[in-house]
Design a protein around this motif. Structure first.
Motif, PDB file in Angstrom:
ATOM      1  N   GLU A 192       0.836  -1.203   0.000  1.00  0.00           N
ATOM      2  CA  GLU A 192       0.000   0.000   0.000  1.00  0.00           C
ATOM      3  C   GLU A 192       0.871   1.253   0.000  1.00  0.00           C
ATOM      4  OE1 GLU A 192      -3.819   0.143   2.340  1.00  0.00           O
ATOM      5  OE2 GLU A 192      -2.711   1.721   3.334  1.00  0.00           O
ATOM      6  N   GLN A 193       1.955   1.195   0.795  1.00  0.00           N
ATOM      7  CA  GLN A 193       2.862   2.339   0.863  1.00  0.00           C
ATOM      8  C   GLN A 193       3.500   2.596  -0.496  1.00  0.00           C
ATOM      9  OE1 GLN A 193       2.927   4.226   3.446  1.00  0.00           O
ATOM     10  NE2 GLN A 193       4.346   5.651   2.483  1.00  0.00           N
ATOM     11  N   GLU A 195       2.233   1.853  -3.362  1.00  0.00           N
ATOM     12  CA  GLU A 195       1.206   2.411  -4.249  1.00  0.00           C
ATOM     13  C   GLU A 195       1.032   3.909  -3.968  1.00  0.00           C
ATOM     14  OE1 GLU A 195      -2.539   0.386  -3.908  1.00  0.00           O
ATOM     15  OE2 GLU A 195      -3.519   1.751  -5.306  1.00  0.00           O
ATOM     16  N   VAL A 196       1.016   4.255  -2.677  1.00  0.00           N
ATOM     17  CA  VAL A 196       0.876   5.665  -2.295  1.00  0.00           C
ATOM     18  C   VAL A 196       2.044   6.484  -2.837  1.00  0.00           C
ATOM     19  CG1 VAL A 196       1.059   7.190  -0.291  1.00  0.00           C
ATOM     20  CG2 VAL A 196      -0.579   5.327  -0.268  1.00  0.00           C
ATOM     21  N   GLU A 197       3.264   5.945  -2.653  1.00  0.00           N
ATOM     22  CA  GLU A 197       4.459   6.669  -3.124  1.00  0.00           C
ATOM     23  C   GLU A 197       4.395   6.873  -4.631  1.00  0.00           C
ATOM     24  OE1 GLU A 197       6.915   7.848  -1.192  1.00  0.00           O
ATOM     25  OE2 GLU A 197       6.003   7.076   0.648  1.00  0.00           O
ATOM     26  N   ILE A 199       1.792   7.088  -6.492  1.00  0.00           N
ATOM     27  CA  ILE A 199       0.796   8.124  -6.836  1.00  0.00           C
ATOM     28  C   ILE A 199       1.378   9.512  -6.575  1.00  0.00           C
ATOM     29  CG2 ILE A 199      -1.433   9.118  -6.177  1.00  0.00           C
ATOM     30  CD1 ILE A 199      -2.408   6.248  -5.595  1.00  0.00           C
ATOM     31  N   LEU A 200       2.026   9.641  -5.403  1.00  0.00           N
ATOM     32  CA  LEU A 200       2.570  10.959  -5.041  1.00  0.00           C
ATOM     33  C   LEU A 200       3.709  11.374  -5.972  1.00  0.00           C
ATOM     34  CD1 LEU A 200       2.561  10.801  -1.133  1.00  0.00           C
ATOM     35  CD2 LEU A 200       0.976  12.016  -2.615  1.00  0.00           C
ATOM     36  N   ASP A 201       4.509  10.399  -6.412  1.00  0.00           N
ATOM     37  CA  ASP A 201       5.638  10.720  -7.296  1.00  0.00           C
ATOM     38  C   ASP A 201       5.216  10.810  -8.760  1.00  0.00           C
ATOM     39  OD1 ASP A 201       7.309  10.744  -5.130  1.00  0.00           O
ATOM     40  OD2 ASP A 201       7.853   8.619  -5.311  1.00  0.00           O
ATOM     41  N   PRO A 205      -3.488  13.986 -11.362  1.00  0.00           N
ATOM     42  CA  PRO A 205      -4.652  13.566 -12.154  1.00  0.00           C
ATOM     43  C   PRO A 205      -5.038  14.638 -13.171  1.00  0.00           C
ATOM     44  CG  PRO A 205      -5.307  14.183  -9.936  1.00  0.00           C
ATOM     45  CD  PRO A 205      -3.821  14.195  -9.943  1.00  0.00           C
ATOM     46  N   ASP A 206      -5.649  14.193 -14.239  1.00  0.00           N
ATOM     47  CA  ASP A 206      -6.017  15.086 -15.329  1.00  0.00           C
ATOM     48  C   ASP A 206      -7.378  15.718 -15.026  1.00  0.00           C
ATOM     49  OD1 ASP A 206      -5.847  16.378 -17.663  1.00  0.00           O
ATOM     50  OD2 ASP A 206      -6.431  14.669 -18.924  1.00  0.00           O
ATOM     51  N   LEU A 207      -7.344  16.750 -14.188  1.00  0.00           N
ATOM     52  CA  LEU A 207      -8.589  17.395 -13.785  1.00  0.00           C
ATOM     53  C   LEU A 207      -9.124  18.277 -14.910  1.00  0.00           C
ATOM     54  CD1 LEU A 207      -7.693  18.546 -10.159  1.00  0.00           C
ATOM     55  CD2 LEU A 207      -9.196  16.665 -10.799  1.00  0.00           C
ATOM     56  N   PRO A 208     -10.426  18.435 -14.977  1.00  0.00           N
ATOM     57  CA  PRO A 208     -10.952  19.352 -15.998  1.00  0.00           C
ATOM     58  C   PRO A 208     -10.566  20.791 -15.651  1.00  0.00           C
ATOM     59  CG  PRO A 208     -12.705  18.604 -14.539  1.00  0.00           C
ATOM     60  CD  PRO A 208     -11.484  17.834 -14.165  1.00  0.00           C
TER      61      PRO A 208
ATOM     62  N   LEU B  72      -3.319   7.728   1.312  1.00  0.00           N
ATOM     63  CA  LEU B  72      -2.703   8.667   0.364  1.00  0.00           C
ATOM     64  C   LEU B  72      -2.690  10.076   0.951  1.00  0.00           C
ATOM     65  CD1 LEU B  72      -1.550   9.241  -2.457  1.00  0.00           C
ATOM     66  CD2 LEU B  72      -3.894   9.529  -3.270  1.00  0.00           C
ATOM     67  N   ARG B  79       4.277  14.737   3.446  1.00  0.00           N
ATOM     68  CA  ARG B  79       5.160  15.437   2.503  1.00  0.00           C
ATOM     69  C   ARG B  79       4.862  16.935   2.438  1.00  0.00           C
ATOM     70  NH1 ARG B  79       6.400  12.256  -3.082  1.00  0.00           N
ATOM     71  NH2 ARG B  79       6.808  10.184  -2.230  1.00  0.00           N
TER      72      ARG B  79
END
Lengths: 284, 83
Positions: A192-193, A195-197, A199-201, A205-208, B72, B79
């Protein structure tokens, strides 16, 4: 070859009914005898016609009788019917050791079903792992058949430490299980860690894009059709603003009201810009 | 300089459970511009989280906070991507 005297099915039924229900081995023997005489398909008919037992009950009686034919000491054991039935379903390879173990404990005193279950486990454990304390053998038998990594570690630990009480043996196995659980939880946490890393690195996300309202074009002399309705609406709002807010709640959605507020604020900031522009002495 | 008002400790899950955090996350994901009238810090935190969490990561699952989203968000706080 001399032929054995064969009793009729009716005679067997009478003989069975003369026996007490607890006489499992003898009833089982007679049922086996009857079954061997029945033609294919007649056995269940005869059984249901003569007795009010279920087929499973008859099968259990016959199973115990068959077991007794192999292990003659079975008849002398002081054990409950449930224990006899349990023996029917044991592995064939384990049975001699189990019967030996039961003979040690149930020849003179009656063994309760609970104690008998423990003795059966001791027999299974002794056959598979040799001589160890009873408490160790019970736990070894309970771990039997499991193939997860921690079971193997628990078996190794039991054989090495040979706990001699049920409490210490059980605590040892529980400790191994807890250790395994903790290791699995750590692996899950690490994943899980990770996966979190990632995502953070990774890329955001492609926000509108934010929808910014079109800026209003203002001019004091601009004529447009909405001018009078606007004046009426603002006048009405100025009149209504002293009323309790609760009266108006729910008539329009928050987003609609927010749009109106944005509109009015845009007009207000436009008015400030015009005032700044018209201020005397301002450079052109 | 204005004096710092008294602060109190709060868990990330509590922040994420607030309605304003959900509103901020929802607004940013829909492209609604920042609502400057909303003075709640959690609204801003929710918008920040929208810029971090994958679009497919729900805030709640069956009414409960999504544990992956909480993990998350905790890492993002560590961070100092969200404060």
């Amino acid at each position: 070859m001399k032929r054995k005297n064969v009793r009729s099915l009716d005679t067997i039924a009478v003989n069975i009914n003369q026996l007490e229900r607890g006489n499992i081995i003898d009833i089982g023997d007679l049922l086996l005898e009857a079954k061997s005489q029945c033609e294919r398909g007649d056995w269940l008919k005869w059984l249901t016609c003569e007795f009010d037992w279920s087929v499973d009950t008859a099968e259990r009686y016959m199973g115990v009788a068959a077991l007794n034919a192999k292990f003659r000491s079975l008849r002398n054991l002081k054990i409950a019917a449930t224990t006899l039935y349990a023996l029917v379903y044991q592995e064939q390879d384990d049975l001699p050791a189990i019967i030996d173990e039961l003979a040690k404990h149930a020849s003179k005193t009656r063994l309760s079903p609970r104690d008998a279950r423990r003795v059966i486990k001791i027999g299974i454990g002794r056959r598979q792992y040799g001589d160890h304390p009873d408490a160790t053998l019970v736990q070894l038998a309970e771990l039997n058949g499991w193939s997860q990594a921690w079971h193997e570690k628990a078996v190794a630990a039991l054989l090495e430490r040979e706990p001699d009480t049920d409490e210490t043996a059980s605590a040892l196995v529980n400790a191994m299980a807890a250790q395994q659980k903790a290791e699995e939880a750590k692996i899950e946490d690490d994943a899980e860690q990770e996966e979190v890393e990632s995502i953070l690195d990774g890329a955001p996300p492609d926000l509108p894009p934010s929808i910014t309202p079109e800026p209003q074009k203002f001019g004091a002399d601009t004529e447009w059709e909405g001018r009078e309705p606007f004046a009426d609406a603002v006048t009405a709002l100025l009149r209504l603003r002293t009323k309790p807010v609760g009266r108006f709640v729910g008539r329009f959605s928050p987003s609609e009201l927010r749009e109106v507020a944005d509109f009015l604020l845009a007009i207000a900031s436009g008015a400030a810009e015009i005032a700044e522009h018209d201020r005397p002495g301002r450079a052109a | 300089m204005r004096a710092q008002i008294p602060t109190q400790k709060i868990t990330v899950a509590r922040i994420m459970a607030s309605a304003e955090f959900a509103r901020g996350l929802d607004d940013a994901r829909k492209g609604v511009p920042f609502d400057w009238r909303n003075g709640d810090w959690n609204y801003e935190r929710g918008r920040l989280f929208a810029h971090i969490a994958p679009l497919g990561m729900p805030l709640r699952i069956d009414g409960h906070l999504n544990p992956k989203a909480v993990a998350l968000c905790e890492a993002a706080f560590d961070r100092e991507l969200i404060i």
